[in-house]
Motif scaffolding. Structure first.
Motif, mmCIF file in Angstrom:
data_model
loop_
_atom_site.group_PDB
_atom_site.id
_atom_site.type_symbol
_atom_site.label_atom_id
_atom_site.label_comp_id
_atom_site.label_asym_id
_atom_site.label_seq_id
_atom_site.Cartn_x
_atom_site.Cartn_y
_atom_site.Cartn_z
ATOM 1 N N HIS A 51 0.111 6.297 -10.321
ATOM 2 C CA HIS A 51 -0.520 7.411 -9.598
ATOM 3 C C HIS A 51 0.700 8.107 -9.075
ATOM 4 O O HIS A 51 0.430 9.393 -8.437
ATOM 5 N N ALA A 52 1.593 7.727 -8.793
ATOM 6 C CA ALA A 52 2.874 8.422 -7.926
ATOM 7 C C ALA A 52 3.798 9.352 -8.930
ATOM 8 O O ALA A 52 4.247 8.667 -9.968
ATOM 9 N N LEU A 53 4.031 10.425 -8.539
ATOM 10 C CA LEU A 53 4.981 11.394 -9.136
ATOM 11 C C LEU A 53 6.494 10.823 -9.129
ATOM 12 O O LEU A 53 7.315 11.143 -9.859
ATOM 13 N N ALA A 54 6.529 10.022 -8.082
ATOM 14 C CA ALA A 54 7.930 9.656 -7.646
ATOM 15 C C ALA A 54 8.797 8.861 -8.601
ATOM 16 O O ALA A 54 10.036 8.881 -8.805
ATOM 17 N N VAL A 55 7.828 8.027 -9.274
ATOM 18 C CA VAL A 55 8.384 7.220 -10.429
ATOM 19 C C VAL A 55 9.123 8.099 -11.486
ATOM 20 O O VAL A 55 9.788 7.317 -12.111
ATOM 21 N N GLU A 56 8.764 9.342 -11.610
ATOM 22 C CA GLU A 56 9.426 10.063 -12.782
ATOM 23 C C GLU A 56 10.757 10.262 -12.542
ATOM 24 O O GLU A 56 11.699 10.497 -13.281
ATOM 25 N N ALA A 57 11.174 10.177 -11.162
ATOM 26 C CA ALA A 57 12.538 10.511 -10.602
ATOM 27 C C ALA A 57 13.422 8.981 -10.756
ATOM 28 O O ALA A 57 14.552 9.047 -10.144
ATOM 29 N N GLY A 58 12.681 7.848 -10.721
ATOM 30 C CA GLY A 58 13.354 6.574 -10.636
ATOM 31 C C GLY A 58 12.476 5.494 -9.881
ATOM 32 O O GLY A 58 11.456 5.985 -9.645
ATOM 33 N N VAL A 109 10.552 3.143 -7.565
ATOM 34 C CA VAL A 109 10.186 3.090 -6.141
ATOM 35 C C VAL A 109 10.579 1.594 -5.316
ATOM 36 O O VAL A 109 10.453 0.786 -5.991
ATOM 37 N N LEU A 110 11.342 1.862 -4.291
ATOM 38 C CA LEU A 110 11.621 0.443 -3.600
ATOM 39 C C LEU A 110 10.751 -0.083 -2.836
ATOM 40 O O LEU A 110 10.331 0.662 -1.967
ATOM 41 N N ILE A 111 10.136 -1.062 -3.039
ATOM 42 C CA ILE A 111 9.069 -1.880 -2.210
ATOM 43 C C ILE A 111 9.945 -3.079 -1.674
ATOM 44 O O ILE A 111 10.316 -4.035 -2.319
ATOM 45 N N VAL A 167 2.707 13.026 -1.396
ATOM 46 C CA VAL A 167 2.699 14.219 -0.306
ATOM 47 C C VAL A 167 4.076 14.341 0.367
ATOM 48 O O VAL A 167 4.590 15.307 0.741
ATOM 49 N N LEU A 168 4.772 13.105 0.701
ATOM 50 C CA LEU A 168 6.048 13.098 1.114
ATOM 51 C C LEU A 168 7.213 12.773 0.507
ATOM 52 O O LEU A 168 8.353 13.169 0.804
ATOM 53 N N ASP A 169 7.193 12.838 -0.935
ATOM 54 C CA ASP A 169 8.374 12.767 -1.991
ATOM 55 C C ASP A 169 9.342 11.634 -1.341
ATOM 56 O O ASP A 169 10.521 11.860 -1.286
ATOM 57 N N LEU A 170 8.959 10.351 -1.171
ATOM 58 C CA LEU A 170 9.906 9.386 -0.674
ATOM 59 C C LEU A 170 9.920 8.378 -1.718
ATOM 60 O O LEU A 170 9.096 8.261 -2.578
ATOM 61 N N THR A 171 10.582 7.466 -1.776
ATOM 62 C CA THR A 171 10.875 6.423 -2.768
ATOM 63 C C THR A 171 11.000 5.127 -2.223
ATOM 64 O O THR A 171 11.356 4.089 -2.816
ATOM 65 N N THR A 172 10.795 4.861 -0.929
ATOM 66 C CA THR A 172 11.023 3.506 -0.197
ATOM 67 C C THR A 172 9.767 3.184 0.531
ATOM 68 O O THR A 172 9.335 3.938 1.252
ATOM 69 N N VAL A 173 9.410 2.030 0.303
ATOM 70 C CA VAL A 173 8.104 1.377 1.163
ATOM 71 C C VAL A 173 8.562 0.070 2.040
ATOM 72 O O VAL A 173 9.114 -0.882 1.190
ATOM 73 N N PHE A 184 11.767 6.260 4.701
ATOM 74 C CA PHE A 184 10.851 5.394 4.260
ATOM 75 C C PHE A 184 9.607 5.386 4.754
ATOM 76 O O PHE A 184 9.333 6.035 5.921
ATOM 77 N N ILE A 185 8.706 4.817 4.091
ATOM 78 C CA ILE A 185 7.173 4.629 4.538
ATOM 79 C C ILE A 185 7.107 3.163 5.186
ATOM 80 O O ILE A 185 7.503 2.257 4.445
ATOM 81 N N TYR A 186 6.633 3.109 6.362
ATOM 82 C CA TYR A 186 6.523 1.807 6.934
ATOM 83 C C TYR A 186 4.984 1.470 6.964
ATOM 84 O O TYR A 186 4.107 2.238 7.430
ATOM 85 N N LEU A 187 4.704 0.268 6.354
ATOM 86 C CA LEU A 187 3.212 -0.358 6.310
ATOM 87 C C LEU A 187 3.258 -1.542 7.152
ATOM 88 O O LEU A 187 3.796 -2.509 6.665
ATOM 89 N N ARG A 188 2.264 -1.857 8.045
ATOM 90 C CA ARG A 188 2.195 -3.031 8.935
ATOM 91 C C ARG A 188 1.008 -3.434 9.021
ATOM 92 O O ARG A 188 -0.276 -2.699 9.265
ATOM 93 N N GLY A 189 0.790 -4.805 8.424
ATOM 94 C CA GLY A 189 -0.605 -5.403 8.236
ATOM 95 C C GLY A 189 -0.684 -6.228 9.473
ATOM 96 O O GLY A 189 -0.023 -7.029 9.922
ATOM 97 N N SER A 190 -2.094 -5.894 10.229
ATOM 98 C CA SER A 190 -2.080 -6.675 11.316
ATOM 99 C C SER A 190 -3.778 -6.518 11.675
ATOM 100 O O SER A 190 -4.551 -6.907 10.645
#
Length: 399
Positions: free
Chosen positions: A345-352, A354-356, A315-321, A210-216
């Motif tokens: 904008h993301a190619l990943a949605v073509e495969a299913g 994206v989990l946010i 870039v990373l070909d991931l589906t979870t944020v 997964f991609i991890y995004l932290r707002g601080s």
């Protein structure tokens, strides 16, 4: 007879399995360890005895489970070693001491503004807190001290190359800490706060990517692949806050233009809205919503995040944020805005889809992640700690 390398590998697997099982409140017996690790029962029994004898693992009260011998639960030992996490943030310095079982032995925090002019004073305070935590914990042997800093760290000597939200540049953090008597002789290293924060999330998402995004005060992140943190050549992987979402746009604290951080960090949002700096980060969005329509605020944050996320997914070909920090409580509001942008904008949605998702909500994740990282030398090389325990206990012979 096991080779030294194989023995170390097996000890590491067993101790790691005990820690994982304990974190889910389902401790393992020797038989359970053999099944989990696929090691033979005699091998597991022998290595467990070594871990118990060295104070790295402990046996619990036997549990009866019907007919047969009671199950003896095993867990990492409590109160035998101390791992220390430090966090130096824009508004506080904190220190946390935990044992091998992850139990908190001491927690100290001092609130103050950390800036370029107060860098040396802040480092002195950090060293002072380490001394207090060691005293609180009964001066147990220290595994390591890991310092969480919101910036880029030189991998060779622990210098803070740049921490825009502290206004730090080329600060010899580790060297200055080691100069203090409270840390003399200890192993000390510094790491980016976001890459430490994500460690607690990895515990709740074992084996996931997964991609991890932290707002601080800034915007940071990390990339996790199959449960392992991606570090990059310099240890800086996951700097999503400095992804360009608008070329030539707003000036970021890093000195560049158009960074995501220049639009959705605490500092950027507060300053753009003209809010005072006594607004707590947890109250930021609510405070912004008093100055303009909340839908507008959520839309601006969500679209900016969506652009950065879409580029990262491509870039990373991931589906979870996973959203953390101040972004986690408003994740449900952000999700449709982010999703709309990502789907454009993301190619990943073509495969299913994206989990946010939102993070596990751990309080002070950078501090807890730093303490967790400070335990890692024991889990990586238990044999060295077993040898150390035997050396300490061995009688001294005098001529």
């Amino acid at each position: 007879m096991q080779s030294t390398h194989l023995r170390e590998h097996n000890l590491s697997i067993i101790l790691g399995a005990l820690a994982t099982a304990a974190s889910t409140a389902s401790p393992l017996s020797r038989a359970g360890l053999a099944k989990r690790t696929r090691l033979t029962k005699p091998t597991v029994s022998k290595l467990v005895e070594e871990l118990v004898g060295a104070g790295l693992a402990e046996e619990g009260t036997p549990i009866s489970a019907g007919a047969g011998r009671p199950m003896v639960p095993l867990t990492p030992a409590r109160g035998t070693l101390l791992a220390i996490g430090l966090e130096i943030a824009a508004d506080h310095v904190a220190c946390l001491g935990i044992d091998l079982a992850g139990e908190v032995l001491s927690h100290r925090i001092e609130y103050r503004k950390v800036t370029a002019t107060s860098a040396e004073e802040s480092i002195d305070l950090a060293a002072e807190l380490v001394g207090k935590v060691r005293a609180d914990a009964g001066n147990l042997p220290v595994v390591e001290v890991v310092v969480a800093v919101p910036g880029r760290i030189a991998p060779d000597d622990g210098r803070v190359l740049s921490a825009p939200n502290l206004d730090w540049t080329e600060v010899p953090l580790v060297a200055r800490l080691l100069a203090h008597p409270q840390l003399a002789g200890l192993s000390v290293r510094a790491q980016n706060d976001n890459r430490l924060s994500v460690l607690t999330e990895i515990d709740h998402r074992p084996g996931e990517s997964f991609i991890y995004l932290r707002g601080s005060t800034g915007i940071g992140g990390a990339v996790v692949l199959d449960g392992a943190l991606m570090t990059g050549v310099h240890g800086w992987a996951g700097e999503f806050g400095h992804t360009v979402i608008e070329p030539g746009g707003a000036t970021c604290r890093c000195g560049r233009q158009g960074c995501l951080e220049a639009y959705v960090s605490y500092h950027a949002l507060r300053e753009r809205a003209g809010l005072s700096d006594d607004i707590l980060i947890d109250d930021l969005v609510d405070a912004l919503a008093l100055t303009r329509d909340r839908t507008e605020v959520i839309g601006m944050i969500g679209r900016s995040l969506g652009l950065a996320i879409a580029n990262a997914l491509n870039v990373l070909d991931l589906t979870t944020v996973v959203l953390s920090g101040y972004l986690a409580p408003i994740a449900d509001e952000l999700e449709p805005v982010i999703r709309e942008t990502v789907e454009r904008h993301a190619l990943a949605v073509e495969a299913g889809p994206v989990l946010i998702a939102r993070s596990d909500g751990q309080v002070d994740p950078a501090l807890h992640g730093a303490a967790r990282a400070a335990l890692q030398p024991v889990f990586n090389a238990p044999g060295a700690w077993i040898a150390r325990a035997h050396h300490v206990r061995a009688p001294h012979v005098t001529a």
